[in-house]
Write a protein that holds these residues in place. Structure first.
Motif, mmCIF file in Angstrom:
data_model
loop_
_atom_site.group_PDB
_atom_site.id
_atom_site.type_symbol
_atom_site.label_atom_id
_atom_site.label_comp_id
_atom_site.label_asym_id
_atom_site.label_seq_id
_atom_site.Cartn_x
_atom_site.Cartn_y
_atom_site.Cartn_z
ATOM 1 N N UNK A 164 0.834 -1.205 0.000
ATOM 2 C CA UNK A 164 0.000 0.000 0.000
ATOM 3 C C UNK A 164 0.867 1.252 0.000
ATOM 4 N N UNK A 165 1.932 1.251 0.806
ATOM 5 C CA UNK A 165 2.845 2.408 0.835
ATOM 6 C C UNK A 165 3.597 2.540 -0.484
ATOM 7 N N UNK A 166 3.970 1.420 -1.071
ATOM 8 C CA UNK A 166 4.671 1.388 -2.357
ATOM 9 C C UNK A 166 3.817 2.029 -3.447
ATOM 10 N N UNK A 167 2.541 1.647 -3.499
ATOM 11 C CA UNK A 167 1.640 2.212 -4.502
ATOM 12 C C UNK A 167 1.365 3.690 -4.246
ATOM 13 N N UNK A 168 1.424 4.085 -2.990
ATOM 14 C CA UNK A 168 1.171 5.491 -2.640
ATOM 15 C C UNK A 168 2.343 6.392 -2.991
ATOM 16 N N UNK A 169 3.464 5.778 -3.425
ATOM 17 C CA UNK A 169 4.618 6.577 -3.816
ATOM 18 C C UNK A 169 5.567 6.906 -2.688
ATOM 19 N N UNK A 170 5.479 6.168 -1.582
ATOM 20 C CA UNK A 170 6.362 6.426 -0.445
ATOM 21 C C UNK A 170 7.821 6.178 -0.827
ATOM 22 N N UNK A 171 8.702 7.016 -0.306
ATOM 23 C CA UNK A 171 10.131 6.797 -0.495
ATOM 24 C C UNK A 171 10.575 5.734 0.504
ATOM 25 N N UNK A 172 10.937 4.573 -0.021
ATOM 26 C CA UNK A 172 11.261 3.414 0.806
ATOM 27 C C UNK A 172 12.772 3.238 0.870
ATOM 28 N N UNK A 173 13.275 3.135 2.087
ATOM 29 C CA UNK A 173 14.711 2.978 2.316
ATOM 30 C C UNK A 173 14.948 1.710 3.123
ATOM 31 N N UNK A 174 15.981 0.946 2.753
ATOM 32 C CA UNK A 174 16.345 -0.252 3.504
ATOM 33 C C UNK A 174 17.687 -0.046 4.204
ATOM 34 N N UNK A 175 17.696 -0.293 5.494
ATOM 35 C CA UNK A 175 18.923 -0.221 6.284
ATOM 36 C C UNK A 175 19.307 -1.626 6.733
ATOM 37 N N UNK A 176 20.562 -1.984 6.638
ATOM 38 C CA UNK A 176 20.964 -3.331 7.073
ATOM 39 C C UNK A 176 20.865 -3.492 8.582
ATOM 40 N N UNK A 177 20.279 -4.616 9.013
ATOM 41 C CA UNK A 177 20.210 -4.930 10.441
ATOM 42 C C UNK A 177 20.561 -6.397 10.645
ATOM 43 N N UNK A 178 20.998 -6.695 11.838
ATOM 44 C CA UNK A 178 21.254 -8.079 12.220
ATOM 45 C C UNK A 178 20.001 -8.614 12.904
ATOM 46 N N UNK A 179 19.414 -9.649 12.300
ATOM 47 C CA UNK A 179 18.223 -10.276 12.884
ATOM 48 C C UNK A 179 18.680 -11.348 13.862
ATOM 49 N N UNK A 180 18.168 -11.296 15.084
ATOM 50 C CA UNK A 180 18.599 -12.214 16.124
ATOM 51 C C UNK A 180 17.455 -13.140 16.499
ATOM 52 N N UNK A 181 17.729 -14.438 16.597
ATOM 53 C CA UNK A 181 16.695 -15.397 16.949
ATOM 54 C C UNK A 181 16.318 -15.252 18.417
#
Length: 383
Positions: free
Chosen positions: A195-212
């Protein structure tokens, strides 16, 4: 800026108290009004009692209770409360099990300050990671789920569509029709992102360490997986409606093209003159059909005069491609009937016509342009 971290819980007594304490320590270094909203699904293990103990000493800790309906339902309940009652300028999604590091909150918040609308704590960009102890089956499930979200739901430019650690501007969420997302479980993550993608939102990805998680149990079940697949398929179906309509208009254009071409030949017109006339007539009917039917639901970026100019430019190119193909085939295979050459020439012209008109002439002003999805490789410190 008033920031609300939404943390859904169900049987997280062993985690939630320590998580609140660590977040409060992080908040002390931030120049914003930071709040924690715990959305609990009637946990029988006493999670609520732990949260209430923190509420007695911290006014920025909030609790929202309700019956268990799934992760998506909990987030929707929490977001409505954060936007309406807490008047949030930005909202975080965060797990209660320490899968997401509290120390990463400032980095995601910093990305919002730098102009992003939707920040993803991503496991699948350079610098991000998943637990080394995960076995093949767990890694496969995670990767396949993300592949389904990226390619079935049509968000291939986003590397981690299923991430549960996010920071989102309130104004983006206020434009989302939560009731139209049609999800209650984990599928909410891709539905909201789409929904945000279609709305034209500026999407940024930051690297994170996922911990179990080390305390408690995962809540992901078969029902959630089925809903996830169904939601991805529904998103793709909704996106495909425009293409299906375009195909119908294109088929009608083929009939117009061949019908006029055949009629002009019957009237004795030279085939090299009849071909471009037939092509131009079909282009005009295609434009009218696409403008008033195929793309009518789009919020078109330009007025009809600009669209007309752009359409004419595309038409000239499509005409040249189709007519050029017709001429080449006519010279190379003179024994073949001219309507066959005319039909073959329609194919490349149609493809060019669709892509240029769809992504240029009839571009939806809400659609993100190339480059709106960014993967930030470096760990930016919070300002």
């Amino acid at each position: 800026m008033r920031v609300v971290l939404i943390i859904p819980t169900f049987n997280e007594r062993g985690n939630i108290g320590r998580l609140i304490d660590e977040l409060q320590a992080v908040f002390r270094s931030l120049p914003h009004e930071m709040h924690i909203l715990v959305v609990d699904d009637n946990s029988p293990d006493g999670t609520v009692e732990v949260v209430r103990e923190h509420q007695r000493v911290s006014t920025n800790v909030h609790l929202l209770e309700g019956r268990k309906q799934g992760l998506g339902a909990a987030y929707i309940r929490g977001m409505r409360h954060a936007l309406g009652d807490l008047n949030a300028d930005a909202i975080f999604e965060m797990d209660a099990d320490f899968s997401h590091k509290p120390g990463d909150v400032p980095r995601l918040l910093d990305a919002l300050e730098r102009g992003a609308d939707f920040v993803i704590g991503s496991r699948y960009v350079a610098g991000g990671s998943i637990p080394e102890e995960w076995g093949f089956h767990r890694r496969l499930n995670s990767r396949l789920g993300n592949i389904v979200a990226r390619y079935v739901a049509g968000m291939s430019r986003i590397h981690d569509c299923t991430a549960g650690f996010r920071a989102i501007r309130g104004e983006v969420l206020r434009r989302v029709d939560f009731s139209a997302l049609r999800v209650q479980g984990y599928a909410f993550q891709i539905a909201l992102l789409h929904a945000a993608f279609l709305d034209g939102a500026k999407i940024v990805e930051l690297p994170v360490e996922f911990i179990d998680r080390t305390v408690g149990e995962s809540k992901l079940g078969l029902k959630d997986i089925v809903e996830f697949l169904r939601s991805a398929a529904w998103i793709r179906f909704q996106s495909s409606k425009v293409f299906l309509k375009f195909c119908i208009i294109g088929a009608s254009g083929v009939l117009v093209n061949l019908g006029i071409f055949t009629a002009l030949l019957a009237l004795g017109l030279n085939k090299y003159l009849a071909s471009p006339i037939a092509i131009e007539c079909s282009i005009i009917t295609n434009f009218l059909g696409n403008n008033y039917w195929t793309f009518r639901r789009r919020s078109l970026a330009d007025n009809i005069h600009v669209r007309g100019l752009r359409f004419n430019a595309v038409s000239i190119l499509a005409l040249a491609i189709s007519f050029g193909t017709f001429v080449l085939l006519s010279r190379a295979f003179p024994a073949v009937a001219p309507p066959v050459h005319q039909f073959i020439g329609i194919v490349p012209a149609t493809l060019v016509n669709y892509f240029l008109n769809s992504y240029w002439t009839f571009r939806d002003s809400r659609q993100p342009r190339d480059g709106k999805v960014e993967a930030l490789r470096r760990h930016h410190p919070a300002r």
